[in-house]
Design a protein around this motif. Structure first.
Motif, PDB file in Angstrom:
ATOM      1  N   ALA A 459      -5.339 -27.445  33.375  1.00 42.86           N
ATOM      2  CA  ALA A 459      -4.030 -26.874  32.931  1.00 42.86           C
ATOM      3  C   ALA A 459      -2.422 -28.492  33.471  1.00 42.86           C
ATOM      4  N   VAL A 460      -2.952 -29.296  33.190  1.00 46.99           N
ATOM      5  CA  VAL A 460      -1.312 -30.190  33.295  1.00 46.99           C
ATOM      6  C   VAL A 460      -0.491 -30.574  32.085  1.00 46.99           C
ATOM      7  N   ALA A 468      -0.694 -41.397  31.600  1.00 45.51           N
ATOM      8  CA  ALA A 468      -0.427 -43.934  31.460  1.00 45.51           C
ATOM      9  C   ALA A 468       0.262 -42.180  33.539  1.00 45.51           C
ATOM     10  N   ASP A 469       0.433 -41.810  33.693  1.00 47.56           N
ATOM     11  CA  ASP A 469       1.099 -41.169  35.372  1.00 47.56           C
ATOM     12  C   ASP A 469      -0.122 -41.355  36.204  1.00 47.56           C
ATOM     13  N   GLU A 514      -2.061 -35.083  44.797  1.00 48.77           N
ATOM     14  CA  GLU A 514      -1.179 -35.077  44.582  1.00 48.77           C
ATOM     15  C   GLU A 514      -0.193 -35.051  43.374  1.00 48.77           C
ATOM     16  N   ILE A 515      -1.259 -35.351  42.460  1.00 49.86           N
ATOM     17  CA  ILE A 515      -0.796 -35.085  40.472  1.00 49.86           C
ATOM     18  C   ILE A 515      -0.369 -33.899  40.397  1.00 49.86           C
ATOM     19  N   GLY A 521      -0.626 -27.397  37.528  1.00 52.81           N
ATOM     20  CA  GLY A 521      -2.416 -27.425  37.432  1.00 52.81           C
ATOM     21  C   GLY A 521      -2.667 -27.152  38.422  1.00 52.81           C
ATOM     22  N   ALA A 522      -4.033 -27.088  38.313  1.00 52.47           N
ATOM     23  CA  ALA A 522      -5.328 -27.114  39.504  1.00 52.47           C
ATOM     24  C   ALA A 522      -5.888 -29.082  39.249  1.00 52.47           C
ATOM     25  N   SER A 523      -6.385 -29.144  40.913  1.00 53.97           N
ATOM     26  CA  SER A 523      -7.590 -30.110  40.590  1.00 53.97           C
ATOM     27  C   SER A 523      -8.824 -29.853  41.311  1.00 53.97           C
ATOM     28  N   SER A 524      -9.994 -30.496  40.883  1.00 57.04           N
ATOM     29  CA  SER A 524     -11.470 -29.958  41.854  1.00 57.04           C
ATOM     30  C   SER A 524     -12.262 -31.655  41.091  1.00 57.04           C
ATOM     31  N   VAL A 525     -12.563 -31.526  42.860  1.00 58.21           N
ATOM     32  CA  VAL A 525     -13.787 -32.632  43.009  1.00 58.21           C
ATOM     33  C   VAL A 525     -15.023 -32.087  43.242  1.00 58.21           C
TER      34      VAL A 525
END
Length: 595
Positions: A459-460, A468-469, A514-515, A521-525
């Protein structure tokens, strides 16, 4: 005595003057001590005229009769070339594909070569003849005439060079060689002195029109050096050698290409469970539709989106197959876009040099070109863009990597030629042993990489510059990225997933956070994933490769989390603990073609 195969395309035998010029070139090679086999295409636009004539006779010509009709174009050419050689004082014999002994399967219009007999050709050569072979054609086991489809004469030429053990296969065309990109789109495109088989496979599959990918598959499989030259230049000026060497291993990118007529299909809300990918792509294989750029995003809420591209001419059939599969699976929706193009950069040097993807993404962002989807392999980065910006995107990519400039310290033309001959000579016995199934899929191996972790950004914003960013931020922390997949956006949002070394998983998670803080949005690892890869020759042109791979994983109860494809490999991300079982299943599935 050396032996050379010379192939002349339709533009090189378009009229009587050009036919005589081709005949003189073959005679000159013979006078210099070589045995010569010529492979000749139909004259100019003759094939198009025959297709049009068939359309005037009936709406849907039978495939068998179309092959019978189209094969006459090459028969006209070979007879005229033989007459020209006779008139110039030489000896020549023209042969159809059937007279040579080119045996194919029975897939009319897209037949695959199964074997080629050499006895008659070798006898005629030993008697001092130039053998003039009709390209593009063969016969099946019932002696029905078959044609090889697009690029068939190139395929015929390289195949004949393989079975005859030719020192060189020369492809004469209306351009000087293989260029860093299409000079009609980017005038600063530069002729390369040489290019590797793997790079040319990628470039050919991406629409580089000099040669068809099936002929490059033959070149790679049977170690045939291919010399692309201009038929209109009567000097010994070299063209481009396609062989084992890249032009420069110091430069990460060797060429750029644009696939203009792509169509994108997206299946949204696919159940994220074993067998879903198989259900989709098995139907594609059943329709003999080549699927190119496959993007599957990481599952969310038990659902995932799968997007892929097909040639625009295959869109109607592909949609019918996909709708049937989607209904069976219970997917949310199927959509398509026939206004997209794919721009790609290719280079052996990518495997050892980081930052190629970052540079490409930034260059496109600065030009205001939005990237709709991304896939990567060890030697290719591909971005899906709007067709109205495709040519511009190609020029931007070409300029970013300064492909108009010759690389420093590059190997010479003779270096590449000698290397190709060394490899070819070393593998001569293998060529003979494998003639019974010349165009069968060859898999070099199945691989497992369990040293990677998966980072997913969901969801970015789906805006120019987001890729690029993201990857500039990752690179700024010294993190090396391997596999990148950006899914097709929905509702102004997109998902980007990439793999990093497991040792960097903590730092990668911090960068992802950080992004997300910056863009939303959301992040996962996921620190425990495995990447399974099948690598070989003919991965894309053999439409059943993906379905065979997905079938093996489905039968082993293994879910596919991400997919990334190229001309020479298919890679999937699966749960780390299931990596060894997945590798075992794939090795069993491809055991008959590994070699």
């Amino acid at each position: 005595m050396s032996l050379v195969v010379q192939k002349f395309g339709g533009t090189s035998v378009a009229d009587a003057e050009k036919i005589r010029a081709a005949a003189r070139r073959a005679l000159r090679a013979q006078q210099q001590g070589a045995q010569v086999v010529m492979v000749v295409s139909a004259m100019g636009k003759n094939t198009d005229l025959l297709v049009d004539l068939a359309g005037q006779v009936c709406d849907e010509p039978a495939a068998r009769e179309m092959d019978m009709l189209l094969s006459t174009g090459e028969q006209v050419s070979v007879a005229l070339v033989a007459m020209a050689i006779h008139d110039l004082g030489g000896k020549a014999v023209s042969l159809t594909g059937g007279q040579i002994g080119v045996k194919t399967d029975s897939s009319h219009g897209k037949a695959r070569i199964q074997s080629i007999s050499t006895e008659r050709m070798q006898r005629l050569l030993n008697e001092g003849n130039i053998v003039i072979a009709a390209g593009f054609q063969g016969v099946d086991e019932d002696l029905n005439i078959t044609t090889l489809g697009r690029g068939g004469s190139d395929t015929s030429a390289v195949a004949l060079a393989a079975v005859l053990g030719a020192d060189m296969c020369e492809i004469y065309t209306d351009v000087d060689g293989v260029f860093t990109t299409d000079p009609r789109v980017e005038p600063s495109a530069r002729k390369m002195s040489h290019v590797s088989h793997d790079e040319m496979l990628e470039l050919a599959s991406l629409g580089a029109g000099v040669m068809h990918s099936r002929s490059i598959e033959f070149g790679k499989k049977f170690c045939v050096p291919i010399h692309v030259r201009n038929s209109g230049v009567f000097t010994d000026d070299p063209g481009t050698i396609i062989g084992p060497l890249t032009e420069s291993s110091e430069r990460p990118v060797s060429g750029a290409a644009l696939t203009k007529s792509e169509a994108r299909i997206t299946v949204a809300g696919v159940p994220d469970r074993p067998g879903s990918s198989l259900a989709l792509f098995e139907r594609m294989a059943g329709e003999n539709i080549a699927v190119d750029m496959i993007v599957q995003n990481a599952g969310d809420g038990g659902r995932a989106d799968i997007s892929f591209t097909v040639l625009e001419v295959d869109l109607k059939r592909a949609l019918a197959a996909v709708h049937e599969a989607a209904e069976t699976l219970g997917c949310e929706s199927v959509s398509h876009d026939d206004t997209v193009s794919k721009v790609s950069v290719v280079g052996i040097g990518m495997a050892t040099q980081a930052g190629v993807a970052d540079r490409m993404f930034r260059a496109l962002a600065e030009a205001g070109i939005n990237i709709q989807a991304i896939t990567t392999s060890s030697i290719k980065v591909s971005c899906l863009v709007g067709r109205d910006r495709g040519a511009e995107a190609l020029r931007v990519a070409h300029g970013e990597f300064e492909l108009d400039k010759a690389p420093e310290g590059r190997a010479t033309f003779d270096d590449c030629l000698h290397a190709a001959k060394r490899v070819q000579g070393a593998d001569a016995a293998a060529v003979v042993a494998r003639l019974s199934a010349m165009e069968d899929l060859t898999v070099h191996g199945c691989g497992l990489d369990d040293s990677q972790a998966l980072v997913t950004l969901s969801a970015v914003p789906d805006t120019p510059g987001i890729a690029a960013d993201i990857f500039e931020a990752v690179a700024a922390h010294g993190i090396v990225v391997d596999m990148i997949v950006q899914s097709v956006g929905r509702d102004g949002k997109t998902a980007v997933a990439f793999t990093v070394p497991a040792a960097d998983v903590q730092r990668a998670g911090e960068v992802a956070a950080e992004i997300v803080a910056r863009f939303g949005g959301a992040s996962s690892v996921d620190p425990g994933v495995a990447i399974l890869t099948v690598t070989g020759v003919g991965i894309r042109s053999h439409t059943g490769v993906g379905s065979r791979m997905f079938r093996a994983l489905t039968d082993a109860g293994i879910n596919v989390e991400l997919i990334s494809t190229s001309e020479v490999q298919v890679s999937v991300v699966v749960e780390g603990a299931k990596g060894p079982a997945g590798l075992k299943a794939m090795e069993k599935a491809f055991a008959d073609v590994i070699g």
